[in-house]
Write a protein that holds these residues in place. Structure first.
Motif, PDB file in Angstrom:
ATOM      1  N   ARG A 234       0.828  -1.215   0.000  1.00 23.48           N
ATOM      2  CA  ARG A 234       0.000   0.000   0.000  1.00 23.48           C
ATOM      3  C   ARG A 234       0.861   1.263   0.000  1.00 23.48           C
ATOM      4  N   ALA A 235       2.006   1.175   0.663  1.00 19.43           N
ATOM      5  CA  ALA A 235       2.878   2.362   0.680  1.00 19.43           C
ATOM      6  C   ALA A 235       3.269   2.729  -0.746  1.00 19.43           C
ATOM      7  N   ALA A 236       3.590   1.732  -1.552  1.00 20.32           N
ATOM      8  CA  ALA A 236       3.980   1.995  -2.949  1.00 20.32           C
ATOM      9  C   ALA A 236       2.784   2.497  -3.756  1.00 20.32           C
ATOM     10  N   ASN A 246      -3.007  -3.459  -8.274  1.00 26.39           N
ATOM     11  CA  ASN A 246      -1.924  -4.404  -7.969  1.00 26.39           C
ATOM     12  C   ASN A 246      -1.608  -4.472  -6.471  1.00 26.39           C
ATOM     13  N   GLN A 247      -2.391  -3.764  -5.656  1.00 27.05           N
ATOM     14  CA  GLN A 247      -2.081  -3.765  -4.221  1.00 27.05           C
ATOM     15  C   GLN A 247      -2.416  -5.105  -3.588  1.00 27.05           C
ATOM     16  N   VAL A 248      -1.474  -5.588  -2.795  1.00 26.74           N
ATOM     17  CA  VAL A 248      -1.667  -6.841  -2.069  1.00 26.74           C
ATOM     18  C   VAL A 248      -1.888  -6.500  -0.599  1.00 26.74           C
ATOM     19  N   GLY A 249      -2.907  -7.102   0.005  1.00 32.04           N
ATOM     20  CA  GLY A 249      -3.096  -6.880   1.430  1.00 32.04           C
ATOM     21  C   GLY A 249      -4.542  -6.729   1.819  1.00 32.04           C
ATOM     22  N   GLN A 250      -4.714  -6.308   3.050  1.00 30.97           N
ATOM     23  CA  GLN A 250      -6.047  -6.214   3.648  1.00 30.97           C
ATOM     24  C   GLN A 250      -6.996  -5.364   2.814  1.00 30.97           C
ATOM     25  N   THR A 251      -6.499  -4.244   2.304  1.00 33.35           N
ATOM     26  CA  THR A 251      -7.353  -3.377   1.493  1.00 33.35           C
ATOM     27  C   THR A 251      -6.997  -3.488   0.014  1.00 33.35           C
ATOM     28  N   GLY A 264      11.673  -4.890  -0.720  1.00 32.90           N
ATOM     29  CA  GLY A 264      11.507  -3.567  -0.099  1.00 32.90           C
ATOM     30  C   GLY A 264      10.181  -3.406   0.607  1.00 32.90           C
ATOM     31  N   ILE A 265       9.704  -4.505   1.200  1.00 32.66           N
ATOM     32  CA  ILE A 265       8.423  -4.499   1.932  1.00 32.66           C
ATOM     33  C   ILE A 265       8.710  -4.926   3.369  1.00 32.66           C
ATOM     34  N   SER A 266       8.200  -4.140   4.341  1.00 34.15           N
ATOM     35  CA  SER A 266       8.559  -4.414   5.743  1.00 34.15           C
ATOM     36  C   SER A 266       7.803  -5.607   6.319  1.00 34.15           C
ATOM     37  N   ALA A 283      11.866 -12.908   0.867  1.00 36.39           N
ATOM     38  CA  ALA A 283      11.918 -11.442   1.035  1.00 36.39           C
ATOM     39  C   ALA A 283      13.326 -10.938   0.788  1.00 36.39           C
ATOM     40  N   ILE A 284      13.390  -9.770   0.171  1.00 37.84           N
ATOM     41  CA  ILE A 284      14.668  -9.075  -0.013  1.00 37.84           C
ATOM     42  C   ILE A 284      14.490  -7.725   0.672  1.00 37.84           C
ATOM     43  N   ASN A 285      15.264  -7.509   1.724  1.00 36.68           N
ATOM     44  CA  ASN A 285      15.093  -6.291   2.513  1.00 36.68           C
ATOM     45  C   ASN A 285      16.436  -5.948   3.149  1.00 36.68           C
ATOM     46  N   LYS A 286      16.777  -4.674   3.177  1.00 36.96           N
ATOM     47  CA  LYS A 286      18.104  -4.318   3.702  1.00 36.96           C
ATOM     48  C   LYS A 286      18.144  -4.297   5.227  1.00 36.96           C
ATOM     49  N   ASP A 287      16.963  -4.358   5.855  1.00 38.73           N
ATOM     50  CA  ASP A 287      16.894  -4.331   7.318  1.00 38.73           C
ATOM     51  C   ASP A 287      16.672  -5.752   7.851  1.00 38.73           C
ATOM     52  N   ALA A 288      17.676  -6.295   8.494  1.00 37.06           N
ATOM     53  CA  ALA A 288      17.590  -7.683   8.997  1.00 37.06           C
ATOM     54  C   ALA A 288      16.483  -7.834  10.037  1.00 37.06           C
ATOM     55  N   GLU A 289      16.068  -6.715  10.648  1.00 40.25           N
ATOM     56  CA  GLU A 289      15.024  -6.770  11.681  1.00 40.25           C
ATOM     57  C   GLU A 289      13.618  -6.605  11.108  1.00 40.25           C
ATOM     58  N   ALA A 290      13.481  -6.450   9.803  1.00 43.35           N
ATOM     59  CA  ALA A 290      12.150  -6.222   9.211  1.00 43.35           C
ATOM     60  C   ALA A 290      11.231  -7.396   9.540  1.00 43.35           C
ATOM     61  N   PRO A 291       9.976  -7.110   9.950  1.00 45.93           N
ATOM     62  CA  PRO A 291       9.059  -8.185  10.372  1.00 45.93           C
ATOM     63  C   PRO A 291       8.770  -9.217   9.281  1.00 45.93           C
ATOM     64  N   GLY A 302      19.718  -7.417   2.150  1.00 46.60           N
ATOM     65  CA  GLY A 302      20.553  -6.699   1.193  1.00 46.60           C
ATOM     66  C   GLY A 302      19.769  -5.615   0.493  1.00 46.60           C
ATOM     67  N   ASP A 303      20.512  -4.839  -0.275  1.00 47.40           N
ATOM     68  CA  ASP A 303      19.915  -3.724  -1.015  1.00 47.40           C
ATOM     69  C   ASP A 303      19.245  -4.275  -2.273  1.00 47.40           C
ATOM     70  N   LEU A 304      17.943  -4.031  -2.399  1.00 44.61           N
ATOM     71  CA  LEU A 304      17.206  -4.601  -3.529  1.00 44.61           C
ATOM     72  C   LEU A 304      17.755  -4.125  -4.868  1.00 44.61           C
ATOM     73  N   PHE A 305      18.357  -2.918  -4.871  1.00 38.51           N
ATOM     74  CA  PHE A 305      18.876  -2.398  -6.144  1.00 38.51           C
ATOM     75  C   PHE A 305      20.099  -3.190  -6.618  1.00 38.51           C
ATOM     76  N   GLN A 306      20.714  -3.914  -5.684  1.00 34.61           N
ATOM     77  CA  GLN A 306      21.817  -4.794  -6.085  1.00 34.61           C
ATOM     78  C   GLN A 306      21.320  -6.223  -6.270  1.00 34.61           C
TER      79      GLN A 306
HETATM   80  P1  FAD Z   1       7.511   0.247   4.804  1.00 33.27           P
HETATM   81  O1  FAD Z   1       6.824  -0.302   5.985  1.00 33.27           O
HETATM   82  O2  FAD Z   1       8.007   1.660   4.870  1.00 33.27           O
HETATM   83  O3  FAD Z   1       8.751  -0.721   4.519  1.00 33.27           O
HETATM   84  C1  FAD Z   1       9.690  -0.497   3.517  1.00 33.27           C
HETATM   85  C2  FAD Z   1      10.743  -1.575   3.666  1.00 33.27           C
HETATM   86  O4  FAD Z   1      11.683  -1.445   2.613  1.00 33.27           O
HETATM   87  C3  FAD Z   1      11.532  -1.455   4.973  1.00 33.27           C
HETATM   88  O5  FAD Z   1      11.465  -2.700   5.656  1.00 33.27           O
HETATM   89  C4  FAD Z   1      12.956  -1.139   4.523  1.00 33.27           C
HETATM   90  O6  FAD Z   1      13.942  -1.784   5.311  1.00 33.27           O
HETATM   91  C5  FAD Z   1      12.959  -1.711   3.122  1.00 33.27           C
HETATM   92  N1  FAD Z   1      13.928  -1.059   2.226  1.00 33.27           N
HETATM   93  C6  FAD Z   1      14.116   0.271   2.036  1.00 33.27           C
HETATM   94  N2  FAD Z   1      15.049   0.470   1.095  1.00 33.27           N
HETATM   95  C7  FAD Z   1      15.458  -0.757   0.687  1.00 33.27           C
HETATM   96  C8  FAD Z   1      16.419  -1.197  -0.252  1.00 33.27           C
HETATM   97  N3  FAD Z   1      17.125  -0.342  -1.002  1.00 33.27           N
HETATM   98  N4  FAD Z   1      16.601  -2.524  -0.403  1.00 33.27           N
HETATM   99  C9  FAD Z   1      15.879  -3.416   0.337  1.00 33.27           C
HETATM  100  N5  FAD Z   1      14.964  -3.049   1.252  1.00 33.27           N
HETATM  101  C10 FAD Z   1      14.756  -1.728   1.419  1.00 33.27           C
HETATM  102  N6  FAD Z   1      -0.463  -2.277   3.391  1.00 33.27           N
HETATM  103  C11 FAD Z   1      -0.418  -3.114   2.345  1.00 33.27           C
HETATM  104  O7  FAD Z   1       0.671  -3.439   1.837  1.00 33.27           O
HETATM  105  N7  FAD Z   1      -1.566  -3.616   1.823  1.00 33.27           N
HETATM  106  C12 FAD Z   1      -2.791  -3.324   2.310  1.00 33.27           C
HETATM  107  O8  FAD Z   1      -3.797  -3.791   1.771  1.00 33.27           O
HETATM  108  C13 FAD Z   1      -2.860  -2.445   3.427  1.00 33.27           C
HETATM  109  N8  FAD Z   1      -4.057  -2.150   3.993  1.00 33.27           N
HETATM  110  C14 FAD Z   1      -4.075  -1.351   5.114  1.00 33.27           C
HETATM  111  C15 FAD Z   1      -5.293  -1.104   5.759  1.00 33.27           C
HETATM  112  C16 FAD Z   1      -5.336  -0.340   6.881  1.00 33.27           C
HETATM  113  C17 FAD Z   1      -6.649  -0.119   7.559  1.00 33.27           C
HETATM  114  C18 FAD Z   1      -4.137   0.240   7.396  1.00 33.27           C
HETATM  115  C19 FAD Z   1      -4.163   1.069   8.643  1.00 33.27           C
HETATM  116  C20 FAD Z   1      -2.937   0.007   6.763  1.00 33.27           C
HETATM  117  C21 FAD Z   1      -2.882  -0.766   5.607  1.00 33.27           C
HETATM  118  N9  FAD Z   1      -1.684  -1.023   4.961  1.00 33.27           N
HETATM  119  C22 FAD Z   1      -1.656  -1.915   3.930  1.00 33.27           C
HETATM  120  C23 FAD Z   1      -0.451  -0.289   5.287  1.00 33.27           C
HETATM  121  C24 FAD Z   1       0.520  -1.046   6.170  1.00 33.27           C
HETATM  122  O9  FAD Z   1       0.220  -0.815   7.525  1.00 33.27           O
HETATM  123  C25 FAD Z   1       1.969  -0.581   5.888  1.00 33.27           C
HETATM  124  O10 FAD Z   1       2.028   0.817   6.088  1.00 33.27           O
HETATM  125  C26 FAD Z   1       2.448  -0.879   4.489  1.00 33.27           C
HETATM  126  O11 FAD Z   1       2.249  -2.232   4.177  1.00 33.27           O
HETATM  127  C27 FAD Z   1       3.935  -0.569   4.399  1.00 33.27           C
HETATM  128  O12 FAD Z   1       4.385  -0.775   3.104  1.00 33.27           O
HETATM  129  P2  FAD Z   1       5.914  -1.123   2.852  1.00 33.27           P
HETATM  130  O13 FAD Z   1       6.259  -2.386   3.540  1.00 33.27           O
HETATM  131  O14 FAD Z   1       6.137  -1.027   1.394  1.00 33.27           O
HETATM  132  O15 FAD Z   1       6.646   0.145   3.482  1.00 33.27           O
END
Ligand code: FAD
Length: 318
Positions: A234-236, A246-251, A264-266, A283-291, A302-306
């Motif tokens: 959803r952030a993207a 193309n959104q994946v998730g609850q909404t 790049g998804i937390s 998952a590919i994520n640069k933060d080892a602590e990402a949930p 690692g860095d997704l761009f690499q």
């Molecule tokens: P972030 O949480 O910001 O995570 C980005 C990740 O990218 C981080 O872990 C970071 O370490 C990593 N990263 C950054 N740069 C790089 C790099 N260069 N290489 C590798 N890793 C990198 N979200 C959804 O996805 N789908 C839904 O349907 C949805 N519905 C929602 C409904 C409600 C009611 C609410 C309140 C929220 C909803 N959300 C939904 C939002 C959700 O809570 C998160 O905010 C969202 O999923 C975060 O998207 P993200 O993981 O892309 O971004």
């Protein structure tokens, strides 16, 4: 054995995968009788029979194309009256849910929407639903009338179960409401050539880490090397980097592919709600602590761009 009506979602005779999944579930609770409507309805019969439909009821009329859902409800009700089924199963699309709800009202039955599983029970089919972003599952059954149940895509495997599959024409009389709302125009979406998100065997998704619409080609190139669909967090989507379709998730959409690659998804709970039933998660994520890493089968810190371009190159080289 009791018959179970299955509403067929098809495009010009090409049966969509969620309907084949419904046939798998229908066979758990009875004998599937499929109802296919509109242009190409008769062409669905062979594939439906291959997946267990003992009978396919077909009807075609201009009303199915020209008007919104009510003609389809009229037809499904005609099938219901003809068959007296033990249950009616409908795919959980926006249209499917409207058709199911209208049918349930007309026949005075209870309805369960967005089931993710179905099993036979002593007092009728028991549906599993996923609640609070998949934190809980609930089991319920309809206690009044014939259960009408809509089922989410990717809730059951597609299984071959060949039958003779008789085809019968369904006689439909359209009610006064059928022509109440008309289709004004249809604008087909531009095809990306990629599989439909909810039906794809592999999904590659990008999140905020992709850092801009101009970088999403990295995700798309990996997807194309695997014949995958592209998803987005959803952030993207909220940032305008990728379409909401193309959104994946609850909404967004629920996917349950063989392989889900999150870049790049937390791994927020609302994102997990739409993908955590995927068979293998990477998952590919640069933060080892990402949930997201709590959920994965394979994780790359690692860095997704690499990492992603290297992965794409390696897959293309094979
Ligand atoms: P972030 O949480 O910001 O995570 C980005 C990740 O990218 C981080 O872990 C970071 O370490 C990593 N990263 C950054 N740069 C790089 C790099 N260069 N290489 C590798 N890793 C990198 N979200 C959804 O996805 N789908 C839904 O349907 C949805 N519905 C929602 C409904 C409600 C009611 C609410 C309140 C929220 C909803 N959300 C939904 C939002 C959700 O809570 C998160 O905010 C969202 O999923 C975060 O998207 P993200 O993981 O892309 O971004």
């Amino acid at each position: 054995m009791a018959e179970v009506l299955v509403y067929v979602d098809h495009v010009d005779g090409a049966v969509r995968k969620p309907t084949l999944e419904l046939l798998t579930l229908a066979r758990r609770i009875g004998e599937p009788v499929a109802v296919a409507l509109g242009a190409g309805a008769a062409d669905t019969a062979a594939v439906l029979a291959e997946h267990g439909a003992v009978k396919v009821l077909t009807a075609d009329a201009p009303e199915f194309a020209e008007y919104l859902v009510v003609p389809k409800v009229d037809a499904l009700q005609a099938a219901y009256d003809a068959v007296s089924p033990a249950a009616v199963l409908v795919p959980s699309s926006a249209e499917g849910k409207e058709i199911a709800a209208r049918l349930a009202v007309r026949i005075g039955s209870g309805i369960i929407t967005d089931a993710v599983d179905l099993e036979a029970g002593e007092e009728g089919p028991v549906a599993t639903q996923s609640a609070f972003a998949a934190s809980f599952t609930t089991k319920s059954r309809v206690s009044k009338g014939t259960p009408v149940i809509t089922v989410k895509p990717n809730s059951a495997p597609v299984e071959a179960a060949p039958t003779a599959g008789a085809v019968e024409a369904l006689a439909v009389t359209f009610g006064a409401l059928a022509t109440g709302t008309k289709v004004v125009s249809r604008t087909p979406r531009e095809s990306t050539g990629r599989p439909e998100l909810t039906e794809a065997a592999i999904v590659v998704s990008g999140g905020r880490g992709v850092n801009g619409a101009e970088n999403f080609h990295i995700v798309e190139e990996l997807a194309d090397s695997l014949g995958a669909a592209v998803g987005a967090s959803r952030a993207a989507v909220d940032a305008g980097w990728y379409p909401h379709t193309n959104q994946v998730g609850q909404t967004g959409k629920s996917v349950s592919p063989q392989l889900y690659i999150a870049t790049g998804i937390s791994g927020a709970i609302q994102h997990r709600a739409g993908m955590q039933t995927s068979k293998t998660i990477v998952a590919i994520n640069k933060d080892a602590e990402a949930p997201i890493f709590d959920l994965v089968d394979y994780g790359v810190v690692g860095d997704l761009f690499q990492v992603v371009p290297q992965l794409t190159q390696e897959i293309k080289a094979r």
